[in-house]
Design a protein around this motif. Sequence first.
Motif, PDB file in Angstrom:
ATOM      1  N   ASN A 148      79.657  51.041  57.167  1.00  0.00           N
ATOM      2  CA  ASN A 148      78.683  50.147  56.539  1.00  0.00           C
ATOM      3  C   ASN A 148      79.238  49.576  55.243  1.00  0.00           C
ATOM      4  O   ASN A 148      79.068  48.384  54.951  1.00  0.00           O
ATOM      5  N   HIS A 149      79.892  50.416  54.452  1.00  0.00           N
ATOM      6  CA  HIS A 149      80.534  49.920  53.224  1.00  0.00           C
ATOM      7  C   HIS A 149      81.606  48.885  53.571  1.00  0.00           C
ATOM      8  O   HIS A 149      81.758  47.869  52.876  1.00  0.00           O
ATOM      9  N   TYR A 150      82.365  49.155  54.631  1.00  0.00           N
ATOM     10  CA  TYR A 150      83.431  48.236  55.037  1.00  0.00           C
ATOM     11  C   TYR A 150      82.848  46.869  55.431  1.00  0.00           C
ATOM     12  O   TYR A 150      83.326  45.819  54.981  1.00  0.00           O
ATOM     13  N   ARG A 151      81.789  46.883  56.243  1.00  0.00           N
ATOM     14  CA  ARG A 151      81.179  45.617  56.674  1.00  0.00           C
ATOM     15  C   ARG A 151      80.538  44.886  55.499  1.00  0.00           C
ATOM     16  O   ARG A 151      80.598  43.659  55.417  1.00  0.00           O
ATOM     17  N   LEU A 152      79.936  45.655  54.594  1.00  0.00           N
ATOM     18  CA  LEU A 152      79.395  45.025  53.386  1.00  0.00           C
ATOM     19  C   LEU A 152      80.521  44.377  52.594  1.00  0.00           C
ATOM     20  O   LEU A 152      80.357  43.267  52.053  1.00  0.00           O
ATOM     21  N   GLY A 153      81.669  45.040  52.535  1.00  0.00           N
ATOM     22  CA  GLY A 153      82.824  44.457  51.853  1.00  0.00           C
ATOM     23  C   GLY A 153      83.266  43.150  52.491  1.00  0.00           C
ATOM     24  O   GLY A 153      83.614  42.188  51.792  1.00  0.00           O
ATOM     25  N   LEU A 154      83.235  43.088  53.816  1.00  0.00           N
ATOM     26  CA  LEU A 154      83.595  41.848  54.505  1.00  0.00           C
ATOM     27  C   LEU A 154      82.660  40.711  54.114  1.00  0.00           C
ATOM     28  O   LEU A 154      83.100  39.601  53.812  1.00  0.00           O
ATOM     29  N   ALA A 155      81.347  40.997  54.121  1.00  0.00           N
ATOM     30  CA  ALA A 155      80.379  39.954  53.775  1.00  0.00           C
ATOM     31  C   ALA A 155      80.543  39.511  52.330  1.00  0.00           C
ATOM     32  O   ALA A 155      80.433  38.317  52.017  1.00  0.00           O
TER      33      ALA A 155
END
Length: 265
Positions: A148-155
């Motif tokens: 979830n942190h990784y995907r938030l980082g992408l956004a």
Amino acid sequence: LRFDQAGFYYLIGNLEGVSEAGLLALRDAREIWAQLAQENPARDEHRERLAVALRNEGEVLVDTGWPQEALTAYRRAIAIGKELAAGDDSYFSEFSRGNAHQNLGNVLRLLGRPTDAIDEYSESLAIVAKLAIELPSEPSLRQTVAWNHYRLGLALAESDQLAEARAEFQIAVTILRSFGPNVLGDSAMSAGDHQRFGHLLQEIGRLAEAEIEYRRAAECLARADVPLLTRFWSDLALNPNGLADLLVDAGRQEEAEQELRRQLA
């Protein structure tokens, strides 16, 4: 009988996978569970199954090229999840709600709406992080928090908030790193961090910045005391050819060849 029939359609939908037949089967399951939920509002299990069916339907809609329809399915799943959470904060209902927010974030990114995706990823993260604290014996929850942190980082990166993206990305790396000992030393681990951030930047099309990160990774690795490069890349689950792949994509074949020869030297 109808509950079992819906379960049968749901099973067929999952077995058919990304196909029209799979989508139709999931919709049949969803319709039956929706009817049962309406007829029996006190039975949470019907609404729980309905939310799961909507989430799976959304996944198939995304994979078959219908992202707008997937948004509708995910939002319905989230609305049901909120209703369930009001009277039941069970693991199943909460985890399902967190997943629905995450999936909605994925679709919003696909539609070029990273700012909206940030809100959904943040909501998902809040839900799953709470579960991870309450259930420390479930390591899969911590992994879900990391991604979830990784995907938030992408956004965030897609919204030109690179400093915030790097912070989220680093949190993800720290959590994932906690699952195994650091056997490679600080220089090697720093190389891994640069390599991962380079991959993130490459994934969102920031090639010039990705190249800088890949080169920083190579510089850190050159200082690391790692006798076997293969062990390094294996332990960190990284692609050692990230920079070379980027250079090929940029039409810089000669530089890509030089990079590959450098790795073999």
